[in-house]
Design a protein around this motif. Structure first.
Motif, PDB file in Angstrom:
ATOM      1  N   THR A 349       0.852  -1.182   0.000  1.00  0.00           N
ATOM      2  CA  THR A 349       0.000   0.000   0.000  1.00  0.00           C
ATOM      3  C   THR A 349       0.886   1.230   0.000  1.00  0.00           C
ATOM      4  O   THR A 349       1.992   1.223   0.534  1.00  0.00           O
ATOM      5  N   PHE A 350       0.390   2.290  -0.594  1.00  0.00           N
ATOM      6  CA  PHE A 350       1.180   3.516  -0.611  1.00  0.00           C
ATOM      7  C   PHE A 350       1.232   4.157   0.766  1.00  0.00           C
ATOM      8  O   PHE A 350       2.158   4.889   1.081  1.00  0.00           O
ATOM      9  N   THR A 351       0.241   3.844   1.610  1.00  0.00           N
ATOM     10  CA  THR A 351       0.315   4.282   3.002  1.00  0.00           C
ATOM     11  C   THR A 351       1.490   3.605   3.698  1.00  0.00           C
ATOM     12  O   THR A 351       2.237   4.223   4.449  1.00  0.00           O
ATOM     13  N   ASP A 352       1.670   2.300   3.413  1.00  0.00           N
ATOM     14  CA  ASP A 352       2.816   1.579   3.973  1.00  0.00           C
ATOM     15  C   ASP A 352       4.130   2.223   3.538  1.00  0.00           C
ATOM     16  O   ASP A 352       5.062   2.369   4.331  1.00  0.00           O
ATOM     17  N   LEU A 353       4.206   2.590   2.262  1.00  0.00           N
ATOM     18  CA  LEU A 353       5.452   3.168   1.756  1.00  0.00           C
ATOM     19  C   LEU A 353       5.774   4.476   2.461  1.00  0.00           C
ATOM     20  O   LEU A 353       6.937   4.831   2.650  1.00  0.00           O
ATOM     21  N   ASP A 354       4.731   5.213   2.846  1.00  0.00           N
ATOM     22  CA  ASP A 354       4.950   6.483   3.531  1.00  0.00           C
ATOM     23  C   ASP A 354       5.317   6.298   4.997  1.00  0.00           C
ATOM     24  O   ASP A 354       6.034   7.118   5.570  1.00  0.00           O
ATOM     25  N   ARG A 355       4.861   5.192   5.609  1.00  0.00           N
ATOM     26  CA  ARG A 355       4.998   5.049   7.058  1.00  0.00           C
ATOM     27  C   ARG A 355       6.058   4.049   7.490  1.00  0.00           C
ATOM     28  O   ARG A 355       6.626   4.169   8.564  1.00  0.00           O
ATOM     29  N   ARG A 356       6.293   3.012   6.686  1.00  0.00           N
ATOM     30  CA  ARG A 356       7.166   1.914   7.103  1.00  0.00           C
ATOM     31  C   ARG A 356       8.395   1.851   6.208  1.00  0.00           C
ATOM     32  O   ARG A 356       8.288   1.562   5.016  1.00  0.00           O
ATOM     33  N   THR A 357       9.567   2.092   6.812  1.00  0.00           N
ATOM     34  CA  THR A 357      10.791   2.050   6.008  1.00  0.00           C
ATOM     35  C   THR A 357      11.076   0.633   5.512  1.00  0.00           C
ATOM     36  O   THR A 357      11.679   0.447   4.459  1.00  0.00           O
ATOM     37  N   ASP A 358      10.629  -0.390   6.258  1.00  0.00           N
ATOM     38  CA  ASP A 358      10.859  -1.775   5.843  1.00  0.00           C
ATOM     39  C   ASP A 358      10.105  -2.128   4.567  1.00  0.00           C
ATOM     40  O   ASP A 358      10.399  -3.153   3.938  1.00  0.00           O
ATOM     41  N   SER A 359       9.134  -1.315   4.180  1.00  0.00           N
ATOM     42  CA  SER A 359       8.369  -1.613   2.965  1.00  0.00           C
ATOM     43  C   SER A 359       9.258  -1.573   1.719  1.00  0.00           C
ATOM     44  O   SER A 359       8.870  -2.086   0.673  1.00  0.00           O
ATOM     45  N   ILE A 360      10.447  -0.975   1.832  1.00  0.00           N
ATOM     46  CA  ILE A 360      11.353  -0.953   0.679  1.00  0.00           C
ATOM     47  C   ILE A 360      11.728  -2.381   0.264  1.00  0.00           C
ATOM     48  O   ILE A 360      11.924  -2.652  -0.924  1.00  0.00           O
ATOM     49  N   TYR A 361      11.785  -3.323   1.211  1.00  0.00           N
ATOM     50  CA  TYR A 361      12.162  -4.691   0.861  1.00  0.00           C
ATOM     51  C   TYR A 361      11.047  -5.383   0.076  1.00  0.00           C
ATOM     52  O   TYR A 361      11.317  -6.101  -0.886  1.00  0.00           O
ATOM     53  N   SER A 362       9.798  -5.175   0.492  1.00  0.00           N
ATOM     54  CA  SER A 362       8.679  -5.717  -0.292  1.00  0.00           C
ATOM     55  C   SER A 362       8.694  -5.145  -1.695  1.00  0.00           C
ATOM     56  O   SER A 362       8.506  -5.869  -2.683  1.00  0.00           O
ATOM     57  N   MET A 363       8.919  -3.838  -1.793  1.00  0.00           N
ATOM     58  CA  MET A 363       8.932  -3.198  -3.103  1.00  0.00           C
ATOM     59  C   MET A 363      10.071  -3.726  -3.968  1.00  0.00           C
ATOM     60  O   MET A 363       9.902  -3.961  -5.177  1.00  0.00           O
ATOM     61  N   MET A 364      11.234  -3.952  -3.372  1.00  0.00           N
ATOM     62  CA  MET A 364      12.374  -4.441  -4.139  1.00  0.00           C
ATOM     63  C   MET A 364      12.187  -5.885  -4.591  1.00  0.00           C
ATOM     64  O   MET A 364      12.649  -6.265  -5.667  1.00  0.00           O
ATOM     65  N   VAL A 365      11.502  -6.701  -3.776  1.00  0.00           N
ATOM     66  CA  VAL A 365      11.195  -8.066  -4.193  1.00  0.00           C
ATOM     67  C   VAL A 365      10.216  -8.045  -5.361  1.00  0.00           C
ATOM     68  O   VAL A 365      10.400  -8.739  -6.369  1.00  0.00           O
ATOM     69  N   LEU A 366       9.159  -7.251  -5.248  1.00  0.00           N
ATOM     70  CA  LEU A 366       8.156  -7.174  -6.310  1.00  0.00           C
ATOM     71  C   LEU A 366       8.746  -6.606  -7.595  1.00  0.00           C
ATOM     72  O   LEU A 366       8.366  -7.015  -8.699  1.00  0.00           O
ATOM     73  N   SER A 367       9.684  -5.686  -7.474  1.00  0.00           N
ATOM     74  CA  SER A 367      10.233  -4.997  -8.640  1.00  0.00           C
ATOM     75  C   SER A 367      11.364  -5.755  -9.305  1.00  0.00           C
ATOM     76  O   SER A 367      11.820  -5.357 -10.376  1.00  0.00           O
ATOM     77  N   GLY A 368      11.858  -6.819  -8.683  1.00  0.00           N
ATOM     78  CA  GLY A 368      12.882  -7.639  -9.315  1.00  0.00           C
ATOM     79  C   GLY A 368      14.302  -7.356  -8.875  1.00  0.00           C
ATOM     80  O   GLY A 368      15.239  -7.928  -9.437  1.00  0.00           O
ATOM     81  N   TYR A 369      14.484  -6.501  -7.871  1.00  0.00           N
ATOM     82  CA  TYR A 369      15.833  -6.240  -7.384  1.00  0.00           C
ATOM     83  C   TYR A 369      16.311  -7.342  -6.439  1.00  0.00           C
ATOM     84  O   TYR A 369      17.507  -7.618  -6.349  1.00  0.00           O
ATOM     85  N   LEU A 370      15.374  -7.938  -5.704  1.00  0.00           N
ATOM     86  CA  LEU A 370      15.710  -8.953  -4.716  1.00  0.00           C
ATOM     87  C   LEU A 370      14.884 -10.209  -4.953  1.00  0.00           C
ATOM     88  O   LEU A 370      13.787 -10.149  -5.510  1.00  0.00           O
ATOM     89  N   LYS A 371      15.403 -11.345  -4.524  1.00  0.00           N
ATOM     90  CA  LYS A 371      14.625 -12.574  -4.504  1.00  0.00           C
ATOM     91  C   LYS A 371      14.205 -12.838  -3.064  1.00  0.00           C
ATOM     92  O   LYS A 371      14.853 -12.378  -2.106  1.00  0.00           O
ATOM     93  N   ALA A 372      13.136 -13.600  -2.893  1.00  0.00           N
ATOM     94  CA  ALA A 372      12.637 -13.935  -1.561  1.00  0.00           C
ATOM     95  C   ALA A 372      12.391 -15.429  -1.492  1.00  0.00           C
ATOM     96  O   ALA A 372      11.642 -15.981  -2.298  1.00  0.00           O
ATOM     97  N   VAL A 373      13.022 -16.087  -0.519  1.00  0.00           N
ATOM     98  CA  VAL A 373      12.881 -17.526  -0.318  1.00  0.00           C
ATOM     99  C   VAL A 373      12.232 -17.743   1.044  1.00  0.00           C
ATOM    100  O   VAL A 373      12.661 -17.140   2.039  1.00  0.00           O
ATOM    101  N   PRO A 374      11.172 -18.574   1.131  1.00  0.00           N
ATOM    102  CA  PRO A 374      10.495 -18.779   2.414  1.00  0.00           C
ATOM    103  C   PRO A 374      11.464 -19.195   3.521  1.00  0.00           C
ATOM    104  O   PRO A 374      12.337 -20.040   3.325  1.00  0.00           O
TER     105      PRO A 374
END
Length: 550
Positions: A349-374
């Motif tokens: 959510t864009f509210t998350d992006l404004d409030r939570r600095t950790d949201s950068i990791y979700s964004m980077m995974v979705l955008s293809g900069y990072l991979k995520a393994v369970p």
């Protein structure tokens, strides 16, 4: 002769008619038909085949194309007998939101109105259809001429689907590409909320409670469901980078890449291709970046970061600007190949992006900069391959330079890089001293690790050409910084740092150089290697070097 490479070609019909290379993803069709969802949302990074897959669905389902075309001959979907009942049997609306990047809301509406007018003109026959009621025909002509009525604009895809259903007597398939592009481009700008509201209106009208709809397929990078973009859709199938179904439908698998390299006469390149372009994790599948792999083949199998510059990074750049020192240290660790365990939320959510600095990791995974393994309830995140090490390192170093001094710092970083690679000791000393004077307060320089972290950050833009690492075990100890060359034509570089507490900087630099040799930090390296012993006293620098052939 080998087939031409479809770089930038997103029209499936053209790919097949002109005999471009095509990596078969038509298994997507029986999977969609068997799931029987009302709307499918697929989110993947840019350049991973979303647009070509939508074009493939259009070619298969659209009744305006002939059933006896050869486009699907020999492809996987031809083995699906049940699929034949659906082939070229539906009216299809295909619309993309690419390049709707406007500096204000009024311009966005104008661009959107023109794009929808062009879409309507593809169905000009509806304007005179006696199966469509008079009011709908009147609104159809109004849209064709260009509209500034926001309510009619938001309802335009719904209106078109109803008219097509009335004319053909068959429910409509709606294909929407890059739905989140306008929202992404407007992030942080005054008109962001207006564009979000408009997109919500268009998509809700087209996909929610539309009796004319057979099913819809929507693609994008982000899943913005919490902002109510897709609220009220009772049968929405969301498929993201963490989903296990459809996991091989975007990107290339290892077997597919082997076949491509074999066809183009370079099967021995598989290890290099894996190192540079593999490593993405979609569900249970490990996949390659298709854009980069095809450009690798096109450019004579030269490994480079081809994906860089093809994607908008505005949100990533904005989030980087907001990071505190702890966040920057975490990103520096990622750049050195050290994974992190984080909570990843695919429904950003864009509210998350404004409030939570950790949201950068979700964004980077979705955008293809990072991979995520369970990893239990969380995910282990890291850089997937050599290309992303290069892209990420360059982005991080550029951001660091801009944060600490702008163009002057960026110029000194380039001078430092050139000097390290050419063993220019005097320029290295000058560059280090200049960068420290421009970037860091004297009171912060109270520990060797401060210097180490600062220098590592400066050198991360070399990550494509080098494996940049710090504080790793090798030989009989832990080296400070190592640049391990990915190319045998370039030297390896090992840096050991000392913080001087006296006027004997030359002695400390000598001790640092001797420590590299005595503790065998070069163990396992092969080829030309440059050793640097570096002593710092405040912002003054002394550098000694030694070249070795290992």
């Amino acid at each position: 002769m080998v087939r031409p490479l479809p770089i930038g070609v997103q029209d499936f019909k053209k790919v097949r008619d002109e005999e471009y290379l095509y990596v078969d993803k038509t298994d997507m069709i029986p999977q969609i038909l068997s799931q029987k969802s009302e709307v499918y949302l697929y989110t993947r990074p840019r350049r991973f085949g979303k647009s070509l897959n939508l074009s493939m669905l259009d070619a298969f389902f659209n009744l305006k194309y002939p059933k006896d075309s050869t486009w699907f001959d020999g492809l996987k979907v031809s083995d699906c007998k049940e699929c034949e009942d659906h082939r070229n049997s539906y009216p299809v609306i295909m619309f993309d939101f690419k390049n709707l990047d406007a500096r204000n809301y009024d311009l966005f509406l104008k661009m959107l109105s023109d794009r929808i007018s062009d879409l309507y003109m593809e169905f000009e026959y509806l304007a005179t259809s006696d199966k469509v009621n008079r009011i709908q025909r009147s609104r159809f002509e109004e849209v064709c001429l260009g509209i500034d009525d926001e309510s009619l604009l938001m309802n335009s895809l719904n209106l078109l689907s109803k008219m097509l259903y009335a004319h053909h007597g068959k429910r409509v398939i709606i294909l929407i590409d890059e739905y989140d592009n306008p929202i992404h481009n407007a992030f942080g700008k005054p008109h962001h909320q207006e564009i979000l509201d408009t997109m919500r209106g268009i998509l809700s009208s087209a996909l929610k409670g539309n009796d004319s709809l057979a099913f819809g397929v929507v693609t994008g990078v982000m899943q913005i469901s919490k902002e109510s973009i897709f609220s009220g859709l009772n049968n929405l199938s969301v498929n993201n980078v963490l989903s296990k179904d459809f996991d091989e439908m975007f990107g290339f698998t290892d077997e597919e890449v082997k076949a491509v390299l074999e066809e183009y006469g370079h099967p021995e390149g598989i290890d290099e291709a894996r190192e540079w372009y593999d490593g993405y994790r979609f569900g249970d599948a490990d996949v390659y970046n298709p854009w980069s792999l095809l450009n690798y083949v096109k450019n004579g199998f030269e490994p480079r970061p081809y994906w860089a510059g093809t994607s908008g990074n505005s949100i990533i750049d904005t989030l980087l600007d907001r990071l505190d020192e702890k966040g920057l240290e975490e990103l520096r660790s990622l750049s050195q190949g050290v994974p992190l365990v984080k909570t990843i939320d695919p429904a950003v959510t864009f509210t998350d992006l404004d409030r939570r600095t950790d949201s950068i990791y979700s964004m980077m995974v979705l955008s293809g900069y990072l991979k995520a393994v369970p990893a239990g309830r969380n995910y282990e995140i890291g850089l997937p391959n050599g290309e992303m090490f290069s892209v990420f390192g360059d982005m991080f170093s550029r951001h660091l330079g801009e944060r600490y001094g702008g163009d002057d710092v960026l110029a000194m970083m380039k001078d430092l890089t050139d000097a390290l690679l050419s063993d220019d000791v005097r320029m290295i000393e000058s560059s280090f001293s200049g960068l420290l004077k421009e970037s860091i307060g004297s009171l912060m320089l109270d520990d060797e690790h401060v210097y180490q972290a600062f220098i590592t950050g400066l050198l991360l833009h070399l990550s494509g050409r080098y494996r940049v690492s710090a504080e790793f075990e090798r030989g009989n100890g832990r080296y400070d910084i190592m640049l391990e060359s990915r190319n045998p034509d370039r030297p390896h570089i090992v840096l050991e740092i000392k913080r001087s507490r006296s006027d004997t900087m030359a002695d400390d630099a000598t001790k640092a150089l001797e420590q590299i040799v005595d503790r065998d930090y070069t163990f396992g390296l092969r080829g030309d290697t440059i050793l640097y012993g570096i002593a710092f006293k405040g912002k003054e620098t002394k550098v000694l070097s030694e070249k070795k052939m290992l």
